[in-house]
Write an enzyme that holds these catalytic residues in place. Structure first.
Site, mmCIF file in Angstrom:
data_model
loop_
_atom_site.group_PDB
_atom_site.id
_atom_site.type_symbol
_atom_site.label_atom_id
_atom_site.label_comp_id
_atom_site.label_asym_id
_atom_site.label_seq_id
_atom_site.Cartn_x
_atom_site.Cartn_y
_atom_site.Cartn_z
ATOM 1 N N SER B 64 -95.094 17.086 40.622
ATOM 2 C CA SER B 64 -96.325 17.501 41.310
ATOM 3 C C SER B 64 -97.600 16.990 40.667
ATOM 4 C CB SER B 64 -96.387 19.019 41.412
ATOM 5 O OG SER B 64 -95.356 19.481 42.246
ATOM 6 N N LYS B 67 -99.507 14.801 42.832
ATOM 7 C CA LYS B 67 -100.382 15.309 43.892
ATOM 8 C C LYS B 67 -101.838 14.924 43.635
ATOM 9 C CE LYS B 67 -97.208 18.933 45.259
ATOM 10 N NZ LYS B 67 -96.453 20.078 44.757
ATOM 11 N N TYR B 191 -93.248 11.158 50.178
ATOM 12 C CA TYR B 191 -93.460 12.310 49.291
ATOM 13 C C TYR B 191 -92.392 12.383 48.198
ATOM 14 C CZ TYR B 191 -94.055 17.106 47.732
ATOM 15 O OH TYR B 191 -94.239 18.223 46.957
ATOM 16 N N TYR B 243 -100.191 26.468 40.683
ATOM 17 C CA TYR B 243 -99.613 27.382 41.674
ATOM 18 C C TYR B 243 -100.166 28.796 41.462
ATOM 19 C CZ TYR B 243 -96.572 23.333 41.660
ATOM 20 O OH TYR B 243 -96.101 22.068 41.678
ATOM 21 N N VAL B 261 -92.930 20.167 38.100
ATOM 22 C CA VAL B 261 -91.693 20.816 37.673
ATOM 23 C C VAL B 261 -90.822 19.932 36.783
ATOM 24 C CG1 VAL B 261 -91.520 22.448 39.585
ATOM 25 C CG2 VAL B 261 -90.465 20.195 39.801
#
Lengths: 309, 309, 309, 309
Positions: B64, B67, B191, B243, B261
């Protein structure tokens, strides 16, 4: 850096002329009486300069801005035990949402939503008469400003209590999970009074100086909180200070800040400025519409933004 | 200020000795093979100093953290239209939650949760072959690092795709609301590949330098994003980068950061440092347990904290 | 059809021997004192036959079974206006959930969850002293049974009020949406007293006879409700009578029924029987574990099931 | 009891004249083409009488009414193992909601919401080619009606698949929790085809006869399901057959029934009648507006109501 007085004067002129002013909070009858035409702003810089523009001398109901002072008071009196009661996460929900409480054992996400502030106030209130609890918060605010005239607007406090069923719902719900220790009525009594504290932007900017100053009150040189706590309170203001518009505020303004439905916002530029702005019209999320706009303009003009290199 | 090399060395020694290392992500089989004993950290300061300690040369799956790069790529190619697809608010939910989508018309809360990142990637992917989409993101990362050897770990990408039903659920759900424009399969393909980009902490810290530097890549002097966008991306990292542990990270560390992660975290001290840390064991919220601890120790030791006066 | 007396005797023997008895409700201290060894059952058939077995003479706290009587009383006094306050849909949530209220403007899904029953009770209570409200419900129950000795267990009522913070949360929350008209304290006072009505299974089965009998009380021949209302109350009992285990109860037992956390259940086989069962141990959803099992056995043995051709 | 033919004729005349007809489902393009002027109804009584009125010979897309047949097929082939996949509780949510899945480990609340029906269809589909899965459901429907001409409307099936992103979202989400065993694409293929089965009200009423008849098909005398399963399927139809309007339907009509967004409803009066009604205009909850009204009128006129003594 541009001239601060001129910048405030320009912003104030623009804000006074702005036709779209948001909607004044009407769920507390006493607040609904305030004119949306008001706009006031005060900035106090780290070197002690103070500049105001607009209605900087008109007292308004600080409402949820009081959550910052209640948190400071609770941290002073109960230390880290505060965090057993409330979390430190944005809630992703409206200021008065109860949904998250049910899923998470009654523990509010953070001290700056209503449920969290009530849980914090309960720490201050428990074991005391309500007037002692509100007295402790008032003494803190008077000490921070050096102004003993600051007090609770009784009409607003009465109006809050008479219509505060949603907050009573939150408090009783938390009580059922053991998050509230004292009698619910007492805790709410303190909470409704702290929300009804009336201040001007000049007073509010003064009250916020310790947060730009690593926790030290510039008048006395006394530490109100440690530097670490000062940074952490600022972090909470940035991530949680504008309910479910906190992310957008951080994105656009980039300053730790706490808003209230009375239309006031206290914003901190660490090491640079303590800023108070007031305009009673609100966005749909319950934050001052023009206050937010003014802070965006001010932060851009002065280069005050915690994410600025 | 303490010596950076010594500080990193001390932190690394402590982290290597730490018995409680969290749990390595096991929902992607390929990630579950990585040993939780790894710990690596790299810091690059604004004056160009670079210091590493531990496993700073071992590539890991950035997951992530990608992102951030996808968001930069989408902002470069689509500008402010990105914000029609995703919001800028903390979600208050887990990284892969679908609940908020249903209540809010399929629009993800922010670009740093899975749904939001998929929506951003769709902007990059739409109208192109999947390999062009992932190519655009890889080119950006290679340009930011000056390292053309950075690539996708094919085994991880395959593993993601083979088990990515939750992400397929999110993507199809958003497609039903019109938030995804391209074929769902293509968007997911890009993705899954961007998540599988492999980097070392040295490479990742290099890639983050433009964010400490007001948007300018120090190698070329070219602006990757405007100073305002750089601040705003940092704001999003602070409010949404971890998160539903973002608030706690801001409270404890006080730096904009994005976790993955795979155990990596990219953190930015604006004007001061770009920091990459890696340790594969995760907290229950899916963030590197020792990476977070190391950043807390480092930020305290070096005084790097955006809320510091 | 098998012999009813023998069937009840067999069921009771099995239930008394059952080792797994569920957990007695402990959130109301007074209820926690009751032994899980109790089991009693009474059946009154349409032709006036009455059979009991086990502890059919021991009074227990009817708790949420009272929601049926409060609904009947409110329908008698306020007619269809009741449905402006509460819906007629299963909630899909626990008996004391507040989540649905926030999303749906404070209007409870149905009259058989706590929020809905409080809203119904408010209709009965508003404009009266609390003792008049509870008096109206008691008079109805006494008339249905022909037994003027039925009364409120004062210790239970006091215990409910002293610990009923969750219900106070629900009531205040609804008040904030305008769903509660009277003073919250008064409405809760009536609600806590109606929950604390004590009855035996013999009395409860008698009180339910009008619902097997198209709304007519067999003693007097008077219509308590119209045949249509009787059917509709039965429909609500079937779809909403066991909180979020209502579907499973309909699936297994096939009879309209309402349970209470005191361990009582009132079930109706229209045109055939009024059935009351009591065993204090509860399932995780808050319904009598052995009471449910006994009703499943009884309905199968006697062929009482509304879905039976 | 009134004359059935005359009752149907009266109801049909009223329904044809009704100005407010609801909105035809438009999220599947092929369904949007159907005129809301249609109204048809067929009743088959336990003694074999069959009466129709209106457009009883016009085929329509049975859509979610197929969930009853898929459940029967899955119970026949997999027995009680079906209930490991889906629950038996009303969901309290819309037909295509995903929220409940996230909170409850991916297990749908019941087999009559989309997620639940997809999970049931997966049991039928897994280990087979898609055409075998849809073949099994078609064979059941043809056997129940004695009509081998019933088939899938290919244009509707294609339209469903081309726009079924929300269902693909549900299926992938469940797959991530292990609730779907087969390839998601295959399961959806069968699901989209079963929804696209086209039937007239005459055919649908015939298909439902076994449910009024304790599970026995009157043509062959063969048991389709046991009497207990027949009752239990009826219970599920009553508590869950109309999505989040199921409670209201039970309240007003009092019959087990399953609706579809094509405007069809199959209703069962156990031991009395199998009823099919069709009118394409829908209520906001996705149930046929005039079909529901017609069933309310019919059940009242004929005294068909499971809660009737």
């Amino acid at each position: 850096m541009p001239d601060l007085a001129e910048t405030l004067s320009d912003i104030t002129a623009r804000m006074l002329a702005e036709p779209e002013r948001g909607h004044v909070a009407d769920y507390i009858p006493e607040l609904a009486k305030v004119s949306p035409q008001h706009f006031g702003i005060t900035v106090i810089t780290a070197d002690g300069q103070e500049q105001s523009a607009g209605d900087a001398h008109v007292p308004f109901s600080i409402q949820s801005v009081s959550k910052v002072f209640a948190l400071v008071e609770a941290l002073q009196s109960h230390g880290e035990a505060v965090w057993a009661r409330v979390g430190r996460e944005p809630s992703g929900s409206a200021f008065n949402s109860i949904v998250q409480l049910e899923a998470e054992g009654g523990r509010p996400r953070n001290p700056f939503i209503n449920a969290g502030a009530i849980a914090v106030t309960d720490l201050i209130a428990a074991g005391h008469e309500p007037r002692e609890g509100i007295g402790a918060i008032l003494r803190l605010v008077r000490r921070l400003t050096g102004d003993p005239s600051i007090t609770v607007d009784g009409a607003v406090a009465y109006s809050e209590a008479a219509t505060g069923f949603r907050n009573a719902g939150l408090a009783n719900f938390m009580k059922s999970f053991g998050i509230i220790a004292g009698p619910v009525g007492n805790t709410l009594d303190v909470y409704f009074h702290q929300c009804a504290i009336a201040m001007t932007t000049r007073q509010l900017a003064r009250a916020g100086r310790f947060l730009m100053n690593a926790g030290v009150c510039p008048d006395s040189g006394n530490a109100i909180v440690t530097p670490e706590r000062s940074r952490r309170i600022a972090a909470l203001m940035l991530t949680c200070g504008h309910y479910d518009a906190s992310g957008d505020f951080a994105f656009k303004v980039g300053l730790p800040a706490k808003s209230g439905v009375g239309g006031g916002i206290l914003a901190i530029a660490p090491g640079q400025a303590s800023i108070a702005v007031w305009s009673p019209g609100l966005s749909p999320q319950g934050n001052s519409l023009l206050g937010t706009q003014a802070l965006e303009d001010l932060s851009r003009a002065m280069g005050w933004n915690v994410f600025q290199p």
